[in-house]
Design an enzyme around this catalytic site. Structure first.
Site, PDB file in Angstrom:
ATOM      1  N   LYS A 150     -22.644 -50.719  -3.626  1.00 27.27           N
ATOM      2  CA  LYS A 150     -23.023 -51.004  -5.302  1.00 27.27           C
ATOM      3  C   LYS A 150     -24.598 -50.688  -4.837  1.00 27.27           C
ATOM      4  CE  LYS A 150     -19.531 -54.045  -7.248  1.00 27.27           C
ATOM      5  NZ  LYS A 150     -19.484 -54.946  -8.154  1.00 27.27           N
ATOM      6  N   TYR A 167     -14.011 -48.805 -14.259  1.00 29.58           N
ATOM      7  CA  TYR A 167     -13.761 -50.066 -14.446  1.00 29.58           C
ATOM      8  C   TYR A 167     -12.802 -50.260 -16.013  1.00 29.58           C
ATOM      9  CZ  TYR A 167     -16.638 -51.927 -10.814  1.00 29.58           C
ATOM     10  OH  TYR A 167     -17.167 -52.149  -9.361  1.00 29.58           O
ATOM     11  N   ASN A 219     -23.338 -57.708  -6.518  1.00 27.19           N
ATOM     12  CA  ASN A 219     -22.714 -58.255  -5.406  1.00 27.19           C
ATOM     13  C   ASN A 219     -22.419 -57.577  -4.250  1.00 27.19           C
ATOM     14  OD1 ASN A 219     -20.678 -56.813  -6.597  1.00 27.19           O
ATOM     15  ND2 ASN A 219     -19.115 -58.574  -6.755  1.00 27.19           N
ATOM     16  N   HIS A 245     -17.806 -53.115  -3.727  1.00 25.58           N
ATOM     17  CA  HIS A 245     -16.504 -53.436  -4.521  1.00 25.58           C
ATOM     18  C   HIS A 245     -15.587 -53.195  -3.607  1.00 25.58           C
ATOM     19  CE1 HIS A 245     -13.252 -52.701  -7.220  1.00 25.58           C
ATOM     20  NE2 HIS A 245     -12.988 -51.506  -6.533  1.00 25.58           N
ATOM     21  N   GLU A 275      -7.881 -45.665  -7.171  1.00 25.54           N
ATOM     22  CA  GLU A 275      -9.269 -45.656  -6.894  1.00 25.54           C
ATOM     23  C   GLU A 275      -9.626 -44.521  -5.958  1.00 25.54           C
ATOM     24  OE1 GLU A 275     -10.791 -49.679  -5.854  1.00 25.54           O
ATOM     25  OE2 GLU A 275     -10.023 -50.449  -7.751  1.00 25.54           O
TER      26      GLU A 275
END
Ligand code: CMP
Length: 137
Positions: A9, A49, A112, A115, A126
């Site tokens: 990310k 998402y 975080n 993913h 994905e």
């Protein structure tokens, strides 16, 4: 043999830990089958998402995921989906086990670091979202 999608990310990219995170994968039997650096648009992040559209954190998530480039990776190996999730640690880095990617490189539940696909079916979707067949080898 399974394939799964990992995203480093914007926080991980900004911190300069792309190599360190990839090392966790490669040192644990996950091979990089495809990789690219991408700047997501809001449209991209909303679509990727989409499953979280009704969640209270959706707008913040889209804003964060478009705040800088990300690195998208197809990882391949035995039990790749579960192995990647174990290497990442809990979504909230405060709950992530010592030695996991999120425990070592993440700041918060929003920032975080990574993913990872949560099941094989989503991994397929994905991967198709980001990569054409000829990019995966
Ligand atoms: P990720 O695995 O990319 O999937 C959705 C993301 O939403 C998640 O990691 C978190 O970064 C973010 N998020 C923010 N708040 C929450 C929350 N309360 N529960 C789950 N995910 C959250």
């Amino acid at each position: 043999m399974q394939q799964t999608l990992s995203i480093i990310k914007p926080d991980g990219v900004k911190k300069g830990v792309i190599g360190k995170i990839i090392d966790r994968f490669e040192s644990n039997g996950l091979r990089v089958a495809a990789i690219k650096k991408v700047q997501l648009s809001s449209f991209d992040a909303q679509a990727f998402y989409g499953v979280h559209q009704q969640r209270s954190f959706f707008n913040d998530l889209v804003k964060f995921m478009t705040s800088g480039p990300v690195v998208v990776i197809v990882l391949e190996g035995e039990n790749a989906v579960l192995k990647n999730r174990e290497l990442m640690g809990s979504t909230n880095p405060k709950e992530a086990k010592t030695g996991t990617i999120r425990a070592d490189f993440a700041e918060s539940i929003d920032a975080n670091a990574v993913h990872g696909s949560d099941c094989l079916e989503n991994a397929k979707m994905e991967i198709e979202f980001f990569f054409s067949k000829r990019e995966i080898c």
